[in-house]
Every structure is written in structure tokens, then in C-alpha cells.
Design a protein around this motif. Structure first.
Motif, PDB file in Angstrom:
ATOM      1  N   TRP A   1    -105.336 -98.964   2.757  1.00 15.11           N
ATOM      2  CA  TRP A   1    -104.438 -97.970   3.359  1.00 15.11           C
ATOM      3  C   TRP A   1    -104.155 -98.308   4.822  1.00 15.11           C
ATOM      4  O   TRP A   1    -103.014 -98.222   5.290  1.00 15.11           O
ATOM      5  CB  TRP A   1    -105.066 -96.580   3.249  1.00 15.11           C
ATOM      6  CG  TRP A   1    -104.236 -95.494   3.857  1.00 15.11           C
ATOM      7  CD1 TRP A   1    -103.219 -94.801   3.270  1.00 15.11           C
ATOM      8  CD2 TRP A   1    -104.350 -94.973   5.193  1.00 15.11           C
ATOM      9  NE1 TRP A   1    -102.688 -93.879   4.143  1.00 15.11           N
ATOM     10  CE2 TRP A   1    -103.359 -93.966   5.335  1.00 15.11           C
ATOM     11  CE3 TRP A   1    -105.178 -95.252   6.267  1.00 15.11           C
ATOM     12  CZ2 TRP A   1    -103.198 -93.249   6.514  1.00 15.11           C
ATOM     13  CZ3 TRP A   1    -105.017 -94.539   7.449  1.00 15.11           C
ATOM     14  CH2 TRP A   1    -104.034 -93.551   7.562  1.00 15.11           C
ATOM     15  N   LYS A   2    -105.187 -98.718   5.560  1.00  9.69           N
ATOM     16  CA  LYS A   2    -105.011 -99.061   6.971  1.00  9.69           C
ATOM     17  C   LYS A   2    -104.098-100.278   7.126  1.00  9.69           C
ATOM     18  O   LYS A   2    -103.255-100.322   8.029  1.00  9.69           O
ATOM     19  CB  LYS A   2    -106.367 -99.344   7.617  1.00  9.69           C
ATOM     20  CG  LYS A   2    -107.265 -98.126   7.745  1.00  9.69           C
ATOM     21  CD  LYS A   2    -108.628 -98.521   8.309  1.00  9.69           C
ATOM     22  CE  LYS A   2    -109.580 -97.342   8.359  1.00  9.69           C
ATOM     23  NZ  LYS A   2    -110.935 -97.741   8.846  1.00  9.69           N
ATOM     24  N   ILE A   3    -104.268-101.275   6.252  1.00 15.02           N
ATOM     25  CA  ILE A   3    -103.446-102.488   6.335  1.00 15.02           C
ATOM     26  C   ILE A   3    -101.972-102.146   6.177  1.00 15.02           C
ATOM     27  O   ILE A   3    -101.111-102.624   6.925  1.00 15.02           O
ATOM     28  CB  ILE A   3    -103.888-103.509   5.269  1.00 15.02           C
ATOM     29  CG1 ILE A   3    -105.270-104.067   5.610  1.00 15.02           C
ATOM     30  CG2 ILE A   3    -102.876-104.650   5.152  1.00 15.02           C
ATOM     31  CD1 ILE A   3    -105.874-104.926   4.521  1.00 15.02           C
ATOM     32  N   VAL A   4    -101.663-101.288   5.196  1.00 12.02           N
ATOM     33  CA  VAL A   4    -100.268-100.906   4.967  1.00 12.02           C
ATOM     34  C   VAL A   4     -99.772 -99.978   6.071  1.00 12.02           C
ATOM     35  O   VAL A   4     -98.621-100.058   6.505  1.00 12.02           O
ATOM     36  CB  VAL A   4    -100.118-100.229   3.591  1.00 12.02           C
ATOM     37  CG1 VAL A   4     -98.672 -99.784   3.364  1.00 12.02           C
ATOM     38  CG2 VAL A   4    -100.551-101.180   2.483  1.00 12.02           C
ATOM     39  N   SER A   5    -100.667 -99.124   6.561  1.00 16.11           N
ATOM     40  CA  SER A   5    -100.273 -98.124   7.552  1.00 16.11           C
ATOM     41  C   SER A   5     -99.897 -98.746   8.891  1.00 16.11           C
ATOM     42  O   SER A   5     -98.883 -98.375   9.495  1.00 16.11           O
ATOM     43  CB  SER A   5    -101.410 -97.117   7.746  1.00 16.11           C
ATOM     44  OG  SER A   5    -101.084 -96.166   8.726  1.00 16.11           O
ATOM     45  N   ILE A   6    -100.708 -99.703   9.377  1.00 15.18           N
ATOM     46  CA  ILE A   6    -100.454-100.264  10.711  1.00 15.18           C
ATOM     47  C   ILE A   6     -99.938-101.694  10.667  1.00 15.18           C
ATOM     48  O   ILE A   6     -99.547-102.245  11.699  1.00 15.18           O
ATOM     49  CB  ILE A   6    -101.731-100.213  11.581  1.00 15.18           C
ATOM     50  CG1 ILE A   6    -102.845-101.075  10.970  1.00 15.18           C
ATOM     51  CG2 ILE A   6    -102.196 -98.786  11.765  1.00 15.18           C
ATOM     52  CD1 ILE A   6    -104.102-101.129  11.820  1.00 15.18           C
TER      53      ILE A   6
END
Length: 481
Positions: free
Chosen positions: A70-75
Motif C-alpha cells: 500500500w505504501k509503495i503505491v501510495s507514495i
């Protein structure tokens, strides 16, 4: 589709999860979950991702993988992996001396010609590197020139454990990527190089690193070239970037020519670090570095270190009481330090001061009265009443969220790491193997940007809430009362 949607779909299918109950459990529409699965939408918060993982009965490791996706896609992957690289650098910052790697036993007479020896394997290169480095370290005035990337473990373990008998100067030229670039393990190349370089600095050698920008892959991994160079005052090694093939030269004219080439390249490079020894005899340069007059109190400072930064709360009376007045020019140093401490106090009042520290660091201060930011020779341990006073000041800053206590994975922060990011520069303070404290300025802008981004966007899961931090400090204070 995205790495998050792929992971979510995998867990839903593997665990036979029905979408409607999952949506109801998370208090969202079923259509929203389908959009998550197809990659058309992303959950609005990490808390929602954790709730979905809980319903799907994921293991802690699987939950962490889903959150990371989720973090990879988010930022974005570049920012995510840059921050992870900084976190790895911080968590593995060197504290203890290194022992050298074993040296292969090879006869030096093999393949020898008059002025040139063919080095046909890494064993040969390791052996000759070991010989010329140790020979140079035993000279009264030695010099070493390195033109290679910090990706040669044998050499850097050797330098990290080297104990010169004379005055040895090491100049090292490296290539940095002009923009973020990652290896197969998703580590940022430039941060990975810092990890390899710092054990040499920790060893306390007269070691200077210079840098220039270029495409590392194109420059150092071009077949058939010898881009790496290791020089001493009377010998030289040139080899391939994989350290498998090279030549050893002893011809004086050849060695002199290679040194000339090295110096010409060095003149075109920029210095990567500016180290300043934190010693009484070096106090003028030290205070100028710490308190640059161009850095106003309104400028923001963020730091991460084992113990909380105490300088904003050390009053003039405490400073006069604890400072070592036997040091030369102690009055001048006290005046300079008082001005620096006052400026940090002003930063706190303007909400321009944020410190990340550990429970273990606060406990160490409570037990010893010592702070690692300054060498012991500058001051005497704080009294019990002074420790309580300072810890209560830290409590107040935790309540206002200016100071934050770290939790996993940063809870066991290396005791030798003190990283500070200002508006325009980045500094590290550490102790060398010989007991000296060094204040080091990182001069390269991209490294500053990476460290600044990490500390400015610290994941909330990495530190305790203000209420939790206050309770932790109160338990420490209660032990002193």
C-alpha cells in the motif's frame, strides 16, 4: 493493477474471502473493495489496510507485506525505497570496530614480469591489495588513492580495521548517481555506498571522499575496461569493476603518471563530507560548523539519535556548573555554547525543532548523567536534580509532539548515530574507534534531500504517541526520585 491490488487479490483468493462480508467489516461499499482488487482505487488509510488484513486472517508478516505494498503505491516506489534505504542505513550504522577478512595465501612470484604483474583472479587482487595497503600504512608519511566504487568488501574491511603506524592520508573518488537509482534488492545506490564508507570513517583514519556524477552502470560495468584504480606511493593496481582481473605496477614512472591522472580527476570532483573533530583544541572550527551565523533560529532542525537532545534546556547556570573550566579558553566556549543552546530553545518556541530519540537513550542519561552529543572531556556528569529537571523538560516537549520516542524498527537505534537535518545541510556526529567524537557535514545535495525527506515524513508507526512517551519518561523519572 498494482502491487497492492495483486497482493490483495492473492490473499482474498487464497483464503476464500467473500467480498461482501469484508466490505461490511471495514464499513465500506462492496464496489469499493472490487475497485481495490482491480487497482482502480487505493484504500484511503493504513488503518483500513490493517482492518482488511485482520478480516482476512493474515499473519503478521503477510500484514506487513500488504501494508508495504500500500505504501509503495501510495507514495511511489522511488520515494518508498529511498526511505527504506535510509532506515536500513540508520538501523545498521556501525558502532564496533571491524576485523579484517582473511587474506588468501598466494605466491607473489606467479605471473611476475619486470614492472607489471598480471592479476588473473580476485584472490590475486585481494592479496596484492593487502600487501600494498599494509606496506603504505607502515610508512612515516603514507598516501593511498582510490578510484573505485565502495563495493569491494575486502578492501573496505581492510581499511576499517587498519591501524597506521605513521601519518596516512587516503583520498577516495567515487561516482554517484545524479538521480535515484536502485539495485536488485531495491536499495538506493548512493545510500548503500554510505553504508560501505562509514566504517572507514569510524576507524578514525585521515580519509577523504570526493564525488562526481555519472551513470554508474555505464561507467563501471562496461566489459573490457579497467575503471578501478588503487594507488600507493610506490605501487598501483588497475582492475575490472568486478575485481576479477587486473594489473599490478611498480614502475616509478608508471605510478607517477597514474597519480597525476588521479589528481587531475580529483580536481574536477567535489568533497562529499567535511569532518571536524570535537575536541577542545578544535573548538573554534567546531563551533563555527555547529552554529553557522547564516542559520537563523527560525530555520527548522530535525534530529534522530539515541538520547533526547538536551541543549535547548541547559540553562546558563547549569552550563557554568557542569562545564569543565580547566579547558583552555573555557569562558569563550561557555559563551559560544550558551548562544547555541539559546538558539535551539528559540526554535522550540517557534515549533522549528523536532527530535526522535529512544527510551534506552533516555534511561542511559538518567543513570549516568552523560550525553553523547559532546565528548566527556567538555563537562562533568549532570547531578540527579539536573537530570530530573531536564527529563521533565523533555516530557513537556513530548506533550507538544516536538520530541518523539522511537519504537520498532528504530527502537534499538545504534548508540553511535546522531543525525541532524537543517534547512540546507545534513550532519552526523559519531565516535571513532579511538574514542574521538567527530562532527561530519554531508555536502552532497541529493543525500541531504533523501535524509530530509525521511525525517520529514517519518511513519507514525515508528514512534509512540505523546501520551505514551510521557508515561515512558515518567517511569524513568520515578526511578530517580
Amino acid at each position: 493493477m498494482s502491487i497492492f491490488s495483486d497482493s490483495l487479490k492473492h490473499y482474498i483468493e487464497r483464503n476464500n474471502i467473500r467480498v461482501l462480508p469484508l466490505a461490511r467489516y471495514c464499513d465500506i461499499e462492496r464496489s469499493t473493495v472490487y475497485k481495490f482488487i482491480t487497482g482502480k482505487r487505493l484504500p484511503h488509510s493504513l488503518e483500513l489496510v490493517e482492518k482488511m488484513a485482520q478480516f482476512m486472517r493474515l499473519s503478521p508478516l503477510e500484514t506487513e507485506k500488504l501494508k508495504n505494498a500500500w505504501k509503495i503505491v501510495s507514495i511511489g516506489p522511488d520515494i518508498y525505497y529511498s526511505r527504506k534505504s535510509v532506515e536500513d542505513f540508520i538501523c545498521h550504522f556501525p558502532c564496533k570496530p571491524f576485523s579484517p577478512l582473511p587474506v588468501p595465501s598466494i605466491s607473489v612470484s606467479d605471473n611476475v614480469r619486470q614492472d607489471c604483474t598480471v592479476l588473473s583472479s580476485q584472490q590475486y587482487i585481494d592479496n596484492y591489495v593487502h600487501q600494498i595497503i599494509l606496506a603504505e600504512a607502515n610508512k612515516k608519511h603514507g598516501k593511498i588513492g582510490l578510484f573505485l566504487q565502495p563495493d569491494y568488501p575486502f578492501l573496505f574491511r581492510l581499511l576499517s580495521s587498519l591501524n597506521p603506524s605513521g601519518a596516512l592520508i587516503i583520498d577516495h573518488i567515487i561516482c554517484l548517481q545524479p538521480k535515484p537509482f536502485f539495485n536488485e534488492q531495491h536499495q538506493a545506490y548512493n545510500i548503500q555506498y554510505l553504508t560501505e564508507l562509514f566504517p572507514v570513517y569510524i576507524n578514525g583514519l585521515n580519509y577523504n571522499t570526493w564525488y562526481y556524477y555519472n551513470d554508474i552502470q555505464a561507467l563501471f560495468h562496461n566489459p573490457g575496461t579497467l575503471p578501478c584504480m588503487i594507488l600507493t606511493s610506490d605501487a598501483a593496481i588497475m582492475c575490472t569493476a568486478d575485481y576479477q582481473t587486473g594489473f599490478y605496477y611498480t614502475n616509478p614512472e608508471c605510478v607517477t603518471t597514474l597519480w597525476t591522472l588521479f589528481k587531475n580527476n580529483q580536481d574536477k570532483c567535489s568533497i562529499l563530507f567535511k569532518p571536524v573533530s570535537m575536541s577542545p583544541e578544535n573548538h573554534l572550527m567546531l563551533f563555527d560548523s555547529i552554529d553557522d551565523s547564516t542559520i537563523e533560529a527560525e530555520k527548522h532542525i530535525t534530529g534522530i539519535q539515541p538520547e533526547a537532545c538536551l541543549t535547548p534546556f541547559i540553562t546558563k547556570d547549569i552550563l557554568l556548573d557542569r562545564f569543565n573550566h580547566d579547558l583552555p579558553q573555557s569562558d569563550y566556549m561557555i559563551t559560544s555554547l550558551a548562544a547555541i543552546f539559546a538558539k535551539n530553545k528559540t526554535r522550540i518556541s517557534h515549533d522549528n525543532f523536532r527530535i526522535y530519540f529512544t527510551e534506552r537513550g533516555a534511561l542511559h542519561f538518567a543513570e549516568t548523567g552523560l550525553i553523547e552529543e559532546f565528548p566527556d572531556e567538555f563537562y562533568h556528569p549532570f547531578t540527579i536534580s539536573q537530570r530530573i529537571y531536564l527529563l521533565k523538560k523533555i516530557q513537556m516537549c513530548c506533550e507538544k509532539d516536538f520530541y518523539r520516542i522511537l519504537r520498532e524498527p528504530l527502537r534499538q537505534l545504534p548508540e553511535n548515530l546522531h543525525l541532524c537535518v537543517r534547512e540546507n545541510d545534513c550532519e552526523l556526529t559519531y565516535n571513532t574507534n579511538n574514542g574521538k567524537t567527530v562532527f561530519l557535514i554531508i555536502c552532497e545535495n541529493q543525500l541531504f534531500e533523501i535524509f530530509n525527506d525521511y525525517l520529514s515524513n517519518m511513519d507514525e508507526s515508528n514512534y509512540y504517541t505523546p501520551q505514551e512517551a510521557i508515561a515512558i519518561l515518567q517511569r524513568i523519572i520515578d526511578k530517580l526520585i
